[in-house]
Motif scaffolding. Structure first.
Motif, PDB file in Angstrom:
ATOM      1  N   ALA A 322       0.832  -1.208   0.000  1.00 25.00           N
ATOM      2  CA  ALA A 322       0.000   0.000   0.000  1.00 25.00           C
ATOM      3  C   ALA A 322       0.861   1.250   0.000  1.00 25.00           C
ATOM      4  N   ILE A 327      -1.787   1.109  -3.631  1.00 21.27           N
ATOM      5  CA  ILE A 327      -2.779   0.197  -4.176  1.00 21.27           C
ATOM      6  C   ILE A 327      -4.168   0.807  -4.120  1.00 21.27           C
ATOM      7  N   GLU A 328      -4.981   0.366  -5.046  1.00 17.33           N
ATOM      8  CA  GLU A 328      -6.337   0.898  -5.152  1.00 17.33           C
ATOM      9  C   GLU A 328      -7.134   0.514  -3.919  1.00 17.33           C
ATOM     10  N   ARG A 329      -7.789   1.455  -3.337  1.00 21.72           N
ATOM     11  CA  ARG A 329      -8.540   1.177  -2.117  1.00 21.72           C
ATOM     12  C   ARG A 329      -9.840   0.445  -2.441  1.00 21.72           C
ATOM     13  N   GLU A 376      -4.077   3.180   5.724  1.00 23.49           N
ATOM     14  CA  GLU A 376      -3.152   2.738   4.679  1.00 23.49           C
ATOM     15  C   GLU A 376      -3.406   1.288   4.311  1.00 23.49           C
ATOM     16  N   LYS A 378      -6.110  -0.281   4.493  1.00 23.00           N
ATOM     17  CA  LYS A 378      -7.382  -0.363   3.763  1.00 23.00           C
ATOM     18  C   LYS A 378      -7.278   0.270   2.383  1.00 23.00           C
ATOM     19  N   GLY A 379      -6.120   0.868   2.078  1.00 26.51           N
ATOM     20  CA  GLY A 379      -5.963   1.494   0.782  1.00 26.51           C
ATOM     21  C   GLY A 379      -6.680   2.815   0.643  1.00 26.51           C
ATOM     22  N   LYS A 382      -2.372   7.298   1.565  1.00 29.46           N
ATOM     23  CA  LYS A 382      -1.003   6.933   1.260  1.00 29.46           C
ATOM     24  C   LYS A 382      -0.076   7.945   1.918  1.00 29.46           C
TER      25      LYS A 382
END
Length: 393
Positions: A322, A327-329, A376, A378-379, A382
């Motif tokens: 992440a 990464i995409e949440r 973070e 959980k996406g 950032k």
């Protein structure tokens, strides 16, 4: 009596281990008794030979095994009368009361501790925790814990539950910081080990009996001392090496300028373990030891569980991805009320530093740090260079 603490174990829940046979256990107990005041010499003999049984068999001629054995060591081996009977009685008592006898070399023995130059030859253990857990941390401090220290432990354990839930917590069951560490560990679902300064046929202090009972099914009790051993002052000092040696790191929460916690911290440094300390107010008696450890570069300053986990490098792979890749949440992540406060603040103005977020959300820095860590994972956010946080779109 510790018998009242005994809880029967379901064999289906017990792991299968390769056991050291009873003869070797008995002989290890005899060696440990001989070596109580000659530990360095006995350990050297044991490590050279690799087993206790041939050592006991040659006890009157120990120089046939160790040609350079000191005269003092030779004399210590001369009279073993009564020791075998004593050792057998200890093994019988342990078996009757569900106590595991862990010998140096047994795969159940704490691996980290076995690497130490003064590791006990034998440990007595009752409990359910894996003493070789992936992450082991000792939490120690003064017997006169303040509300500040108690609050630090509560927050540390609460946040560590999110950051590194598979951690084993080790302490000494003493008043103050120790018992607070055990109780907060239990409350947050951690397994926790108490290293005792006496045999498992008693419990000191008796006031902590209820906590000890809970630890038997969510952690355990560990000691190098056989039955009928009093909780003498020297025993507390000796047990600190076990607390330090079986852990990856030592966290000192509060300590006066002198005390057992500082001994544990010193031993941890000597064993090349990481040492951390929470700072306190200048002049505060309960924080003098911590402040001195930090001042003298004998401990790293931490203010939260996030600081600790980050320094130890215990972040999991998901968190690293992440952070490194953004990464995409999740499309619709479930957020707590406090997490939503942080998200709302970042929606109003993105890329904010943590101190500004603390003002806008009215959350303490330590708590906010843990929340940002969870977000973070959980996406949702950032971390950026310079300590800012970016809300992912």
């Amino acid at each position: 009596m510790i018998e009242h603490l005994h809880l029967s174990c379901n064999p289906k829940n017990r792991k299968a281990f390769t056991m050291i046979d009873r003869t070797e256990q008995r002989n290890m107990l005899m060696l440990s008794r001989i070596g109580f005041y000659h530990l360095a010499g006995i350990l050297e003999v044991y490590r050279r030979v690799g087993e206790a049984t041939p050592i006991i068999a040659q006890h009157r001629n120990i120089r046939t095994l160790i040609p350079d054995a000191s005269q003092r060591l030779v004399e210590a081996f001369q009279d073993l009368s009564g020791l075998q009977k004593w050792a057998d009685a200890e093994l019988d008592w342990a078996e009757t009361h569900g106590i595991e006898v862990l010998c140096l070399g047994d795969e159940r023995y704490p691996r980290r501790l076995s690497e130490c130059c003064d590791a006990p030859l034998v440990l007595f253990y009752q409990g359910t925790a894996n003493l070789n857990a992936a992450h082991v941390v000792s939490v120690v401090g003064t017997r006169r814990a303040t509300l500040y220290g108690q609050d630090l432990i509560r927050r540390f354990m609460n946040d560590l539950r999110t950051l590194c839930p598979d951690t084993l917590i080790v302490s000494g069951l003493a008043y103050g910081i120790d018992i607070n560490a055990h109780r907060m560990a239990l409350e947050n679902g951690f397994e926790t080990i108490a290293v005792l300064a006496h045999g498992l046929d008693t419990l000191y202090p008796n006031a902590h009996r209820d906590t000890a009972k809970q630890m038997l099914i969510q952690g355990g009790l560990l000691t190098e001392y056989a039955t009928n051993t009093n909780a003498d002052k020297l025993n507390f000092v000796r047990r600190n090496r076990i607390v330090a040696g079986m852990s990856d790191a030592c966290v000192v929460v509060e300590s006066a300028s002198h005390g057992g916690a500082l001994i544990t911290a010193r031993l941890s440094n000597e064993y090349n373990r990481d040492v951390f300390a929470f700072p306190g107010a200048v002049g505060a008696t309960a924080s003098e030891g911590c402040n001195h450890l930090i001042r003298d570069n004998k401990a790293m300053l931490i203010t939260s569980a996030f600081d600790f986990v980050n320094a130890m490098g215990w972040q999991d792979n998901m968190l690293n991805r992440a952070r490194n890749e953004g990464i995409e949440r999740q499309l619709f992540p479930e957020l707590s009320n406090e997490e939503q406060l942080v998200v709302t603040a970042l929606q109003q103005e993105n890329d904010q530093q943590i101190n500004l977020l603390a003002v806008k959300t009215n959350l303490p820095i330590a708590r906010l740090t843990a929340l940002l860590f969870t977000l973070e994972m959980k996406g949702v956010v950032k971390a950026l260079a310079g300590g800012s946080y970016h809300l992912l779109g």
